[in-house]
Write a protein that holds these residues in place. Structure first.
Motif, PDB file in Angstrom:
ATOM      1  N   GLY A   1     -20.573 -16.573  40.687  1.00  0.00           N
ATOM      2  CA  GLY A   1     -19.174 -16.139  40.771  1.00  0.00           C
ATOM      3  C   GLY A   1     -18.589 -16.355  42.159  1.00  0.00           C
ATOM      4  O   GLY A   1     -19.273 -16.866  43.058  1.00  0.00           O
ATOM      5  N   SER A   2     -17.320 -15.973  42.303  1.00  0.00           N
ATOM      6  CA  SER A   2     -16.619 -16.209  43.571  1.00  0.00           C
ATOM      7  C   SER A   2     -15.866 -14.973  44.001  1.00  0.00           C
ATOM      8  O   SER A   2     -15.517 -14.115  43.176  1.00  0.00           O
ATOM      9  CB  SER A   2     -15.599 -17.346  43.428  1.00  0.00           C
ATOM     10  OG  SER A   2     -16.179 -18.449  42.800  1.00  0.00           O
ATOM     11  N   ARG A   3     -15.597 -14.908  45.310  1.00  0.00           N
ATOM     12  CA  ARG A   3     -14.763 -13.822  45.845  1.00  0.00           C
ATOM     13  C   ARG A   3     -13.795 -14.444  46.835  1.00  0.00           C
ATOM     14  O   ARG A   3     -14.213 -15.053  47.822  1.00  0.00           O
ATOM     15  CB  ARG A   3     -15.628 -12.772  46.530  1.00  0.00           C
ATOM     16  CG  ARG A   3     -14.840 -11.571  46.966  1.00  0.00           C
ATOM     17  CD  ARG A   3     -15.780 -10.465  47.473  1.00  0.00           C
ATOM     18  NE  ARG A   3     -15.110  -9.181  47.492  1.00  0.00           N
ATOM     19  CZ  ARG A   3     -14.371  -8.745  48.508  1.00  0.00           C
ATOM     20  NH1 ARG A   3     -14.225  -9.495  49.577  1.00  0.00           N
ATOM     21  NH2 ARG A   3     -13.774  -7.560  48.443  1.00  0.00           N
TER      22      ARG A   3
ATOM     23  N   ASN B   1      -6.775 -18.390  38.968  1.00  0.00           N
ATOM     24  CA  ASN B   1      -7.990 -19.205  39.152  1.00  0.00           C
ATOM     25  C   ASN B   1      -9.219 -18.467  38.648  1.00  0.00           C
ATOM     26  O   ASN B   1     -10.074 -19.054  37.985  1.00  0.00           O
ATOM     27  CB  ASN B   1      -8.187 -19.522  40.644  1.00  0.00           C
ATOM     28  CG  ASN B   1      -7.379 -20.728  41.080  1.00  0.00           C
ATOM     29  OD1 ASN B   1      -6.793 -21.402  40.250  1.00  0.00           O
ATOM     30  ND2 ASN B   1      -7.349 -20.996  42.372  1.00  0.00           N
ATOM     31  N   ALA B   2      -9.308 -17.170  38.988  1.00  0.00           N
ATOM     32  CA  ALA B   2     -10.479 -16.392  38.579  1.00  0.00           C
ATOM     33  C   ALA B   2     -10.599 -16.405  37.056  1.00  0.00           C
ATOM     34  O   ALA B   2     -11.698 -16.576  36.509  1.00  0.00           O
ATOM     35  CB  ALA B   2     -10.360 -14.968  39.110  1.00  0.00           C
ATOM     36  N   VAL B   3      -9.467 -16.249  36.370  1.00  0.00           N
ATOM     37  CA  VAL B   3      -9.504 -16.238  34.902  1.00  0.00           C
ATOM     38  C   VAL B   3      -9.877 -17.632  34.383  1.00  0.00           C
ATOM     39  O   VAL B   3     -10.729 -17.791  33.502  1.00  0.00           O
ATOM     40  CB  VAL B   3      -8.130 -15.789  34.326  1.00  0.00           C
ATOM     41  CG1 VAL B   3      -8.077 -15.977  32.817  1.00  0.00           C
ATOM     42  CG2 VAL B   3      -7.842 -14.341  34.706  1.00  0.00           C
TER      43      VAL B   3
ATOM     44  N   THR C   1      -3.251 -27.736  39.039  1.00  0.00           N
ATOM     45  CA  THR C   1      -2.545 -28.846  39.693  1.00  0.00           C
ATOM     46  C   THR C   1      -3.264 -29.263  40.980  1.00  0.00           C
ATOM     47  O   THR C   1      -2.930 -30.260  41.586  1.00  0.00           O
ATOM     48  CB  THR C   1      -1.112 -28.411  40.083  1.00  0.00           C
ATOM     49  OG1 THR C   1      -1.228 -27.293  40.979  1.00  0.00           O
ATOM     50  CG2 THR C   1      -0.287 -28.030  38.885  1.00  0.00           C
ATOM     51  N   GLY C   2      -4.215 -28.453  41.426  1.00  0.00           N
ATOM     52  CA  GLY C   2      -4.901 -28.755  42.696  1.00  0.00           C
ATOM     53  C   GLY C   2      -4.096 -28.305  43.896  1.00  0.00           C
ATOM     54  O   GLY C   2      -4.452 -28.599  45.035  1.00  0.00           O
ATOM     55  N   LEU C   3      -2.994 -27.580  43.643  1.00  0.00           N
ATOM     56  CA  LEU C   3      -2.145 -27.140  44.762  1.00  0.00           C
ATOM     57  C   LEU C   3      -2.194 -25.625  44.960  1.00  0.00           C
ATOM     58  O   LEU C   3      -1.690 -25.104  45.951  1.00  0.00           O
ATOM     59  CB  LEU C   3      -0.692 -27.555  44.499  1.00  0.00           C
ATOM     60  CG  LEU C   3      -0.423 -29.066  44.545  1.00  0.00           C
ATOM     61  CD1 LEU C   3       0.943 -29.370  43.978  1.00  0.00           C
ATOM     62  CD2 LEU C   3      -0.537 -29.580  45.956  1.00  0.00           C
TER      63      LEU C   3
HETATM   64  P1  ADP Z   1      -6.487 -25.996  40.657  1.00  0.00           P
HETATM   65  O1  ADP Z   1      -5.076 -26.083  40.249  1.00  0.00           O
HETATM   66  O2  ADP Z   1      -7.257 -27.235  40.408  1.00  0.00           O
HETATM   67  O3  ADP Z   1      -7.159 -24.767  40.221  1.00  0.00           O
HETATM   68  P2  ADP Z   1      -6.611 -24.822  43.299  1.00  0.00           P
HETATM   69  O4  ADP Z   1      -6.082 -25.283  44.574  1.00  0.00           O
HETATM   70  O5  ADP Z   1      -6.133 -23.513  42.771  1.00  0.00           O
HETATM   71  O6  ADP Z   1      -6.398 -25.987  42.253  1.00  0.00           O
HETATM   72  O7  ADP Z   1      -8.171 -24.743  43.437  1.00  0.00           O
HETATM   73  C1  ADP Z   1      -8.874 -25.843  43.953  1.00  0.00           C
HETATM   74  C2  ADP Z   1     -10.237 -25.945  43.313  1.00  0.00           C
HETATM   75  O8  ADP Z   1     -11.025 -24.834  43.715  1.00  0.00           O
HETATM   76  C3  ADP Z   1     -10.222 -25.888  41.828  1.00  0.00           C
HETATM   77  O9  ADP Z   1     -10.019 -27.163  41.264  1.00  0.00           O
HETATM   78  C4  ADP Z   1     -11.589 -25.342  41.503  1.00  0.00           C
HETATM   79  O10 ADP Z   1     -12.528 -26.408  41.486  1.00  0.00           O
HETATM   80  C5  ADP Z   1     -11.911 -24.472  42.669  1.00  0.00           C
HETATM   81  N1  ADP Z   1     -11.673 -23.034  42.390  1.00  0.00           N
HETATM   82  C6  ADP Z   1     -10.609 -22.286  42.733  1.00  0.00           C
HETATM   83  N2  ADP Z   1     -10.774 -21.006  42.363  1.00  0.00           N
HETATM   84  C7  ADP Z   1     -11.984 -20.919  41.785  1.00  0.00           C
HETATM   85  C8  ADP Z   1     -12.747 -19.866  41.187  1.00  0.00           C
HETATM   86  N3  ADP Z   1     -12.295 -18.602  41.125  1.00  0.00           N
HETATM   87  N4  ADP Z   1     -13.961 -20.169  40.696  1.00  0.00           N
HETATM   88  C9  ADP Z   1     -14.452 -21.402  40.761  1.00  0.00           C
HETATM   89  N5  ADP Z   1     -13.788 -22.464  41.291  1.00  0.00           N
HETATM   90  C10 ADP Z   1     -12.575 -22.230  41.800  1.00  0.00           C
END
Ligand code: ADP
Length: 430
Positions: free
Chosen positions: A415-417, A329-331, A388-390
Motif C-alpha cells: 500500500g501507499s501513504r 488515486n487511493a481508490v 491523466t498522469g497530471l
Molecule cells: P494518474 O492520473 O495516472 O493517476 P497521477 O499523477 O495522479 O496520475 O499519479 C501518477 C502515478 O503514480 C500513477 O500513474 C500511479 O502509477 C502512481 N500512483 C499514484 N497514486 C497511487 C497510489 N495511491 N497507489 C499506487 N500508485 C499510485
C-alpha cells in the motif's frame, strides 16, 4: 639660461672680482687662493645638496619633505611637489583598480580576460568555479590547455563571436554554460560566462511537456477518428453502433479530463499566492470521504479520522482539488476489498493531511518522479483507471503554494501513504 646658472656664474665672477685685486696687490698665489677658495665653497655647497638629492631619490619620502639650500631650494620644491602629485595619482589609480576588481569579483557571471595569445590574464571567482580555473596558478596559461572541450576550442579559434556558445560541462556535473567572447583592445578577448543550467532545464521541460501533451491527446483522437470512419463507412446494426458510440464517448471524456487537468495546472501556476481564509477541515474531510465512497462504489472501506484540533488556512478550491486527487488515486489504485484511510491531525510542526491505502503500492525507484507531469508507473493501468498522469503534479503544485511538503511512502503489494505536511503558519487553531 636658468636663473640658477646665472647665479652660479655671478658667484664665480664675484670670486674672480675679489681674487684679482688680491692677486695684484698681495701676491698671485693669494689671488688664486681666493678664486679657488670661492669656487671650492660653491662646489662644496652644490655637492652637499646634490648628495641630499641623491639620498632622497633612493627613498623619496614625501611626508618628511625635501629641503634644499639656496638655488637648490626651488629645484627640490618642484621635485617634491611632482613626486607628491605622482603618488596621489598612483594611489587614485590603485584605488580605481581595486574597485574595478571588486566589481568584477562581485559579478554573478564569470569573466576571463585573455591576451592576444589566448593566455589567461585575469578571471573572477565565478569563472574559477564555472571552468575549474585557479587565478593564482593559471595566469599566463593558454585557456585551451585548461578548457579542452573541442566545441570550445573551435569557437575560440573560429573567430565568429556573433552568438554565444552553449557548453555542457564535462566535469561530472550537468551544468550548462553560455560562453560569449567579446574582442577588446585589439586582439585580446574577454569571455563572459553565464550559468544557463536552469534555463536549459526549463526549456527541456517545456519541449517534453509539449511532446507529452501532443502524445496524450493524439492517442484518444486517433481512436475517435478510427471509430468515426468505421461508423461512416460500415453499415452497423444498432447494438454495434451503440457500442462504438460508447467507446467514442469514453475517448472524448478522456480528452476532456486531460484538458481539464491542464487548465487546472495552468490556472494554479498563474494564480496569485493562495489566500489565508480558514478552510473548515471537518466539512472537507467529510466531503472527501463521501466523494471517495462514490468513486469506490462500495468496493472499498473508506475511513476518515480527524483529531478535531485545527483547521487550515488557504485556498479551499485548490486544497479540495489536491486532497481529492490523493483520495481518488487511493481508490483507483486499490483493488476491491481494500481500505482507504483519510487522516487530518495536528503535529508539532503544524498539521498533516494524509491518505493511506492498502493498494498495489509503488516501487521505490518511481517515487521521486511521481509528481512529474504525465509520469505513470504503469501507463496502461493509469489509463484504465481513468488517470491523466497530471494528478500528482497538481497536488505538488497546490501544496507548494501552501508551503506544504508532500511525503510519499509506499511498498509494492502492501500500500501507499501520501502525506501533506503544513507549517504552523497555515494552521488555524480551534
Ligand atoms: P494518474 O492520473 O495516472 O493517476 P497521477 O499523477 O495522479 O496520475 O499519479 C501518477 C502515478 O503514480 C500513477 O500513474 C500511479 O502509477 C502512481 N500512483 C499514484 N497514486 C497511487 C497510489 N495511491 N497507489 C499506487 N500508485 C499510485
Amino acid at each position: 639660461m636658468s636663473s640658477q646658472l646665472i647665479r652660479a656664474l655671478l658667484l664665480a665672477l664675484l670670486s674672480m672680482v675679489i681674487a684679482l685685486p688680491v692677486g695684484h696687490f698681495i701676491a698671485h698665489w693669494a689671488g688664486w687662493l681666493v678664486f679657488c677658495g670661492g669656487l671650492g665653497l660653491q662646489m662644496a655647497f652644490h655637492f652637499r645638496n646634490f648628495a641630499r638629492l641623491d639620498r632622497w631619490s633612493y627613498q623619496p619620502i614625501v611626508d618628511a619633505g625635501l629641503e634644499g639650500e639656496g638655488a637648490w631650494d626651488g629645484i627640490f620644491g618642484r621635485l617634491y611637489r611632482h613626486e607628491k602629485e605622482l603618488r596621489s595619482q598612483i594611489a587614485e589609480r590603485d584605488d580605481q583598480i581595486v574597485r574595478l576588481f571588486a566589481a568584477l569579483q562581485a559579478l554573478t557571471d564569470g569573466v576571463v580576460a585573455l591576451d592576444f595569445n589566448q593566455q589567461i590574464v585575469y578571471c573572477n571567482t565565478t569563472a574559477e568555479e564555472q571552468l575549474g580555473l585557479a587565478l593564482s596558478t593559471d595566469v599566463g596559461q593558454p585557456i585551451v590547455n585548461l578548457v579542452r572541450q573541442p566545441e570550445f576550442v573551435a569557437y575560440l579559434t573560429g573567430g565568429d563571436f556573433e552568438r554565444p556558445l552553449t557548453l555542457r560541462s564535462d566535469r561530472g556535473s550537468d551544468r550548462v554554460l553560455s560562453i560569449h567572447i567579446v574582442p577588446y583592445a585589439g586582439n585580446r578577448r574577454l569571455m563572459q560566462i553565464k550559468d544557463v543550467t536552469q534555463t536549459d532545464r526549463l526549456d527541456q521541460m517545456r519541449r517534453d511537456f509539449v511532446a507529452n501533451v501532443s502524445h496524450e491527446l493524439r492517442t484518444p483522437l486517433t481512436v475517435l477518428a478510427g471509430f468515426l470512419e468505421t461508423l461512416q463507412e460500415i453499415d452497423l446494426d444498432k447494438a454495434d453502433q451503440q457500442r462504438y458510440l460508447d467507446l467514442m464517448a469514453e475517448q472524448s471524456k478522456r480528452m476532456e479530463s486531460i484538458v481539464q487537468d491542464l487548465l487546472t495546472l495552468s490556472s494554479i501556476e498563474s494564480a496569485p499566492p493562495p489566500c489565508t481564509d480558514v478552510v473548515d477541515m471537518s466539512n472537507l474531510i467529510d466531503k472527501l470521504r463521501r466523494d471517495g465512497e462514490a468513486l469506490s462504489g462500495g468496493r472499498h472501506r473508506i475511513l476518515a479520522e480527524n483529531d478535531g484540533m485545527c483547521d487550515l488556512r488557504g485556498s479551499e478550491p485548490e486544497l479540495v482539488s489536491a486532497f481529492g486527487n490523493l483520495v481518488a488515486n487511493a481508490v483507483r489504485y486499490t483493488p476491491a476489498g481494500g481500505t482507504v484511510r483519510i487522516e487530518w491531525k495536528r503535529t508539532p510542526q503544524g498539521a498533516e493531511f494524509a491518505v493511506e491505502d492498502t493498494g498495489i503500492g509503488i516501487d521505490a525507484k518511481h517515487i521521486p518522479r511521481l509528481t512529474e507531469r504525465f509520469y505513470r508507473v504503469d501507463r496502461g493501468r493509469s489509463r484504465d483507471a481513468g488517470g491523466t498522469g497530471l494528478g500528482l503534479a497538481i497536488v505538488k503544485h497546490s501544496l507548494n503554494r501552501h508551503q506544504a511538503q508532500l511525503e510519499i511512502k509506499s511498498a509494492p503489494g502492501v500500500g501507499s501513504r501520501f502525506a501533506a505536511r503544513f507549517p504552523g503558519s497555515r494552521v488555524a487553531s480551534l
